[in-house]
Design an enzyme around this catalytic site. Structure first.
Site, PDB file in Angstrom:
ATOM      1  N   GLU A  67      -5.452 -23.912   7.585  1.00  0.00           N
ATOM      2  CA  GLU A  67      -4.862 -25.071   8.463  1.00  0.00           C
ATOM      3  C   GLU A  67      -6.095 -26.127   6.852  1.00  0.00           C
ATOM      4  OE1 GLU A  67      -5.423 -27.859  12.199  1.00  0.00           O
ATOM      5  OE2 GLU A  67      -4.898 -25.981  12.413  1.00  0.00           O
ATOM      6  N   ARG A  97       1.925 -29.277  11.952  1.00  0.00           N
ATOM      7  CA  ARG A  97       0.486 -29.505  11.346  1.00  0.00           C
ATOM      8  C   ARG A  97       1.638 -29.924   9.301  1.00  0.00           C
ATOM      9  NH1 ARG A  97      -1.682 -29.843  15.140  1.00  0.00           N
ATOM     10  NH2 ARG A  97      -3.849 -28.950  16.079  1.00  0.00           N
ATOM     11  N   SER A 146     -10.611 -26.822  12.169  1.00  0.00           N
ATOM     12  CA  SER A 146      -9.973 -25.706  12.153  1.00  0.00           C
ATOM     13  C   SER A 146      -9.733 -24.366  11.087  1.00  0.00           C
ATOM     14  CB  SER A 146      -8.997 -26.220  13.014  1.00  0.00           C
ATOM     15  OG  SER A 146      -9.196 -25.982  14.796  1.00  0.00           O
TER      16      SER A 146
END
Length: 315
Positions: free
Chosen positions: A305, A174, A223
């Site tokens: 996130e 990520r 998310s």
């Protein structure tokens, strides 16, 4: 002040749109956020080059995609927000190579690639645009942007065009590294070959599974937290769930938790949703409550996130 700085630029040379004090709430999927000092929507790459090249180095910029993974705080953003639009959303396919503008939606890229027999199916269920997918090394079902990216094209803070390799982007879970102030404008991918019918059938199955397990009809930003220890939900049969963010949130008793108009989804507890009248402070505050509770019950510190930017609202 940013406003005073921009009045000194030769704005007549710009072909895009420049707005002062533009509210960002309607540009994010969560529908929250205060105003940006300025919002610039360049007409094309040359327009972006001119703007960045003329902009004084001490003026902060914030490249913004479609706002699918973003909380803008209620006090707004002290920067020039750059949002790419129609001049940056073209998609082309040659052989197994797919080139897409940074504003092209991930789902559109996946579909067009599949039409041409190129497998980028993992992009189909990822919310947002290609620029964000590259920046965040987006992925699912065991595939990541880093696996298929061949190069990314950026405009630097100085207005120069550069191509970056995957090695230069230094992809991680990520995360990736982009030069400070750079705006990603396009990306080139190379995917495995497949038959269009099979690829579309796979994406249909992925969409069905997503809709069954995620609150796709609610206002969310995907998310909320990264999976602990960098594990990602792969969807494989050997996938374990003891280190999934949703699992530790459930174990902490925070599924369905609320704060103001914000809620941790009952359907999927790692989705933070705006039930209708949430503020950015409600959403971020609830997220921090979840992080605190998870740490108290499991000793695990969840990492956001969703990107949070801007200033809180002051009295």
């Amino acid at each position: 002040m940013v406003a005073e700085t921009l009045t000194e630029l030769n704005l007549k040379s710009l072909r895009g749109k420049l707005a002062n004090g533009r509210l960002l709430s309607d540009l994010t999927w969560l529908r929250v956020g205060g105003p940006a000092d300025y919002l610039f929507q360049p007409a094309d790459i040359e327009d972006l080059q001119t703007f960045l090249g003329d902009l004084p180095a001490d003026v902060a910029i914030f490249p913004m995609g479609v706002g699918s993974n973003l909380i803008v705080r209620d006090g707004g953003l002290r920067a020039v927000v750059i949002r790419l639009g129609r001049g940056f959303n073209e998609i082309s396919v040659e052989g197994n190579t797919v080139t897409a503008g940074a504003a092209a939606l991930d789902a559109h890229v996946a579909r067009k690639a599949a039409d041409a027999g190129v497998d980028l199916t993992f992009l189909r269920t990822i919310p947002g645009s290609i620029g964000g997918a590259v920046r965040m090394n987006a992925g699912c079902y065991g595939s990541y942007t880093a696996d298929v990216l061949r190069k990314a094209t950026i405009v630097t803070r100085q207005g120069e065009i550069l191509d970056l390799t995957p090695e230069e982007l230094n992809f991680r879970y990520r995360q990736s590294d982009l030069p400070d102030g750079a705006v990603l404008v396009s990306a080139q991918f190379e995917g495995p070959a497949g038959t269009p019918a099979d690829l579309h059938a796979r994406m249909d199955a992925q969409l069905k599974k997503r809709d069954e397990t995620q609150p796709t009809k609610d206002r969310s930003a995907g998310s909320t937290f990264r999976n602990p220890a960098g594990f990602s939900s792969t969807g494989r049969t050997d996938d374990v769930h003891d280190l999934k963010a949703w699992k530790v949130i459930d174990d902490a008793g925070m599924r369905g938790a609320t704060r103001g108009g914000a809620q941790m989804s009952e359907k999927h507890s790692n989705f933070l949703i705006n039930t209708g009248d949430a503020t950015a402070a409600d959403l971020e505050g609830l997220g921090e409550e979840v992080r605190k509770k998870v740490y108290e019950t499991s000793g695990i510190t969840l990492e956001w996130e969703i990107m949070r930017v801007g200033d809180p609202l002051t009295e």
